[in-house]
Design a protein around this motif. Sequence first.
Motif, PDB file in Angstrom:
ATOM      1  N   MET A   1       7.138  11.796  -1.246  1.00  0.00           N
ATOM      2  CA  MET A   1       7.288  11.764   0.212  1.00  0.00           C
ATOM      3  C   MET A   1       6.188  12.601   0.868  1.00  0.00           C
ATOM      4  N   ALA A   2       5.920  13.774   0.297  1.00  0.00           N
ATOM      5  CA  ALA A   2       4.870  14.629   0.856  1.00  0.00           C
ATOM      6  C   ALA A   2       3.515  13.926   0.792  1.00  0.00           C
ATOM      7  N   ALA A   3       3.251  13.239  -0.319  1.00  0.00           N
ATOM      8  CA  ALA A   3       1.960  12.564  -0.493  1.00  0.00           C
ATOM      9  C   ALA A   3       1.817  11.361   0.439  1.00  0.00           C
ATOM     10  N   THR A   4       2.939  10.881   0.968  1.00  0.00           N
ATOM     11  CA  THR A   4       2.915   9.667   1.792  1.00  0.00           C
ATOM     12  C   THR A   4       2.968   9.982   3.283  1.00  0.00           C
ATOM     13  N   GLU A   5       3.253  11.233   3.611  1.00  0.00           N
ATOM     14  CA  GLU A   5       3.509  11.617   5.002  1.00  0.00           C
ATOM     15  C   GLU A   5       2.349  11.294   5.958  1.00  0.00           C
ATOM     16  N   ASP A   6       1.139  11.737   5.614  1.00  0.00           N
ATOM     17  CA  ASP A   6      -0.024  11.505   6.494  1.00  0.00           C
ATOM     18  C   ASP A   6      -0.318  10.011   6.618  1.00  0.00           C
ATOM     19  N   PHE A   7      -0.145   9.324   5.496  1.00  0.00           N
ATOM     20  CA  PHE A   7      -0.377   7.879   5.475  1.00  0.00           C
ATOM     21  C   PHE A   7       0.573   7.169   6.444  1.00  0.00           C
ATOM     22  N   LEU A   8       1.852   7.517   6.385  1.00  0.00           N
ATOM     23  CA  LEU A   8       2.832   6.882   7.278  1.00  0.00           C
ATOM     24  C   LEU A   8       2.527   7.212   8.735  1.00  0.00           C
ATOM     25  N   ALA A   9       2.088   8.445   8.971  1.00  0.00           N
ATOM     26  CA  ALA A   9       1.747   8.840  10.343  1.00  0.00           C
ATOM     27  C   ALA A   9       0.565   8.012  10.849  1.00  0.00           C
ATOM     28  N   SER A  10      -0.436   7.785   9.992  1.00  0.00           N
ATOM     29  CA  SER A  10      -1.587   7.011  10.482  1.00  0.00           C
ATOM     30  C   SER A  10      -1.218   5.539  10.628  1.00  0.00           C
ATOM     31  N   ILE A  11      -0.386   5.033   9.737  1.00  0.00           N
ATOM     32  CA  ILE A  11       0.086   3.636   9.873  1.00  0.00           C
ATOM     33  C   ILE A  11       0.819   3.477  11.201  1.00  0.00           C
TER      34      ILE A  11
ATOM     35  N   VAL B   1       2.797  -5.608   6.038  1.00  0.00           N
ATOM     36  CA  VAL B   1       2.476  -4.494   5.135  1.00  0.00           C
ATOM     37  C   VAL B   1       3.782  -3.976   4.537  1.00  0.00           C
ATOM     38  N   ILE B   2       3.816  -3.871   3.225  1.00  0.00           N
ATOM     39  CA  ILE B   2       4.983  -3.273   2.564  1.00  0.00           C
ATOM     40  C   ILE B   2       4.543  -1.975   1.901  1.00  0.00           C
ATOM     41  N   ILE B   3       5.314  -0.918   2.159  1.00  0.00           N
ATOM     42  CA  ILE B   3       5.005   0.389   1.584  1.00  0.00           C
ATOM     43  C   ILE B   3       6.139   0.807   0.649  1.00  0.00           C
ATOM     44  N   PRO B   4       5.871   0.803  -0.659  1.00  0.00           N
ATOM     45  CA  PRO B   4       6.903   1.298  -1.571  1.00  0.00           C
ATOM     46  C   PRO B   4       6.912   2.822  -1.533  1.00  0.00           C
ATOM     47  N   VAL B   5       8.099   3.409  -1.461  1.00  0.00           N
ATOM     48  CA  VAL B   5       8.193   4.871  -1.483  1.00  0.00           C
ATOM     49  C   VAL B   5       9.262   5.286  -2.492  1.00  0.00           C
ATOM     50  N   VAL B   6       8.878   6.157  -3.402  1.00  0.00           N
ATOM     51  CA  VAL B   6       9.830   6.731  -4.354  1.00  0.00           C
ATOM     52  C   VAL B   6      10.415   7.976  -3.686  1.00  0.00           C
ATOM     53  N   PRO B   7      11.741   8.118  -3.651  1.00  0.00           N
ATOM     54  CA  PRO B   7      12.315   9.255  -2.935  1.00  0.00           C
ATOM     55  C   PRO B   7      12.269  10.560  -3.717  1.00  0.00           C
ATOM     56  N   SER B   8      11.075  11.013  -4.026  1.00  0.00           N
ATOM     57  CA  SER B   8      10.957  12.355  -4.611  1.00  0.00           C
ATOM     58  C   SER B   8      10.206  13.195  -3.593  1.00  0.00           C
ATOM     59  N   VAL B   9      10.431  14.495  -3.602  1.00  0.00           N
ATOM     60  CA  VAL B   9       9.746  15.353  -2.626  1.00  0.00           C
ATOM     61  C   VAL B   9       8.227  15.228  -2.741  1.00  0.00           C
ATOM     62  N   PHE B  10       7.746  15.043  -3.953  1.00  0.00           N
ATOM     63  CA  PHE B  10       6.296  14.952  -4.156  1.00  0.00           C
ATOM     64  C   PHE B  10       5.747  13.665  -3.557  1.00  0.00           C
TER      65      PHE B  10
ATOM     66  N   ALA C   1       0.816  -1.221   0.000  1.00  0.00           N
ATOM     67  CA  ALA C   1       0.000   0.000   0.000  1.00  0.00           C
ATOM     68  C   ALA C   1       0.846   1.266   0.000  1.00  0.00           C
ATOM     69  N   ASN C   2       0.307   2.279  -0.628  1.00  0.00           N
ATOM     70  CA  ASN C   2       0.828   3.649  -0.596  1.00  0.00           C
ATOM     71  C   ASN C   2      -0.249   4.510  -1.249  1.00  0.00           C
ATOM     72  N   PRO C   3      -0.606   5.652  -0.645  1.00  0.00           N
ATOM     73  CA  PRO C   3      -1.710   6.438  -1.198  1.00  0.00           C
ATOM     74  C   PRO C   3      -1.419   7.032  -2.569  1.00  0.00           C
ATOM     75  N   LYS C   4      -0.144   7.092  -2.941  1.00  0.00           N
ATOM     76  CA  LYS C   4       0.230   7.753  -4.196  1.00  0.00           C
ATOM     77  C   LYS C   4       0.205   6.752  -5.360  1.00  0.00           C
ATOM     78  N   GLY C   5      -0.388   7.143  -6.472  1.00  0.00           N
ATOM     79  CA  GLY C   5      -0.311   6.340  -7.686  1.00  0.00           C
ATOM     80  C   GLY C   5       1.108   6.378  -8.227  1.00  0.00           C
ATOM     81  N   GLY C   6       1.550   5.301  -8.814  1.00  0.00           N
ATOM     82  CA  GLY C   6       2.877   5.251  -9.420  1.00  0.00           C
ATOM     83  C   GLY C   6       3.999   5.006  -8.441  1.00  0.00           C
ATOM     84  N   ALA C   7       3.676   4.675  -7.178  1.00  0.00           N
ATOM     85  CA  ALA C   7       4.717   4.447  -6.172  1.00  0.00           C
ATOM     86  C   ALA C   7       5.419   3.097  -6.377  1.00  0.00           C
ATOM     87  N   GLY C   8       4.743   2.200  -7.079  1.00  0.00           N
ATOM     88  CA  GLY C   8       5.344   0.878  -7.309  1.00  0.00           C
ATOM     89  C   GLY C   8       4.591  -0.260  -6.640  1.00  0.00           C
ATOM     90  N   LYS C   9       3.359  -0.020  -6.225  1.00  0.00           N
ATOM     91  CA  LYS C   9       2.573  -1.066  -5.551  1.00  0.00           C
ATOM     92  C   LYS C   9       2.379  -2.292  -6.437  1.00  0.00           C
TER      93      LYS C   9
END
Length: 205
Positions: free
Chosen positions: A112-122, A101-110, A7-15
């Motif tokens: 990371m910003a889109a994933t921040e709230d998600f990681l906090a709630s996880i 749960v595996i969370i793919p994250v692409v290290p771009s500022v966009f 899971a990751n809320p951002k499209g294109g993260a690599g899920k």
Amino acid sequence: MRSVLIANPKGGAGKTTLATNLTGHFANAGEKVTLCDLDRQQSSLRWMAFRDPAMPPVNGYFAGNQMLISLPKEPDWVVLDAPAGLQGYKLTDYLRLVDKVIIPVVPSVFDMAATEDFLASIRQEMRGRRGVVGIVAMRVDPRTRAAAMLEEFLKHFDLPILSYIRNTQNYVNVAASGLSVFDSPRSRYRRDIEQWDPVLQWLKD
Ligand SMILES: Nc1ncnc2c1ncn2[C@@H]1O[C@H](COP(=O)(O)OP(=O)(O)O)[C@@H](O)[C@H]1O
Ligand SMILES: [Mg+2]
């Protein structure tokens, strides 16, 4: 049966890339694997449809918008490919349902910003369940500044980076034929397979 949600809320993260390759790994290891597509776009199921029936088999189904109350018990592994934007009570329910749960994250500022709230709630949801959530750094070389930025960002959430998956057309090419880097010819994907080792080890722990 063991289960893993990607899971990751951002499209294109690599899920879908993680879900299909993980499924390919289990199939090649002789395990019974079911790929459960939670995304309306059904990319995972499309991948399955491209797959040559002569390759190690995978099962799959589309759960769509319907919330799953239980997972199939027969397979050794169930891999769940989440849609972008999975959050709120649905996310909570899925977190309760799965082992990992595996969370793919692409290290771009966009990203990371889109994933921040998600990681906090996880982090909030998973208090007291250590070792259940892991990050896979997607499309990145660990020796780069981007990787250092990602590490710095993730410190706030106390979640481990399981591995770094490099940016390579190999993933694009295998996806187009319903394959994974674990399907033959494996020698072509040796470098990629190595990067999966820590992820597979962590899943089995
Ligand atoms: N490590 C990688 N190297 C190169 N391309 C990648 C890699 N991971 C994903 N991609 C490509 O990025 C795009 C988005 O990935 P995808 O897995 O579909 O993301 P999501 O399911 O999170 O929306 C796809 O075209 C995929 O082939
Ligand atoms: Mg997807």
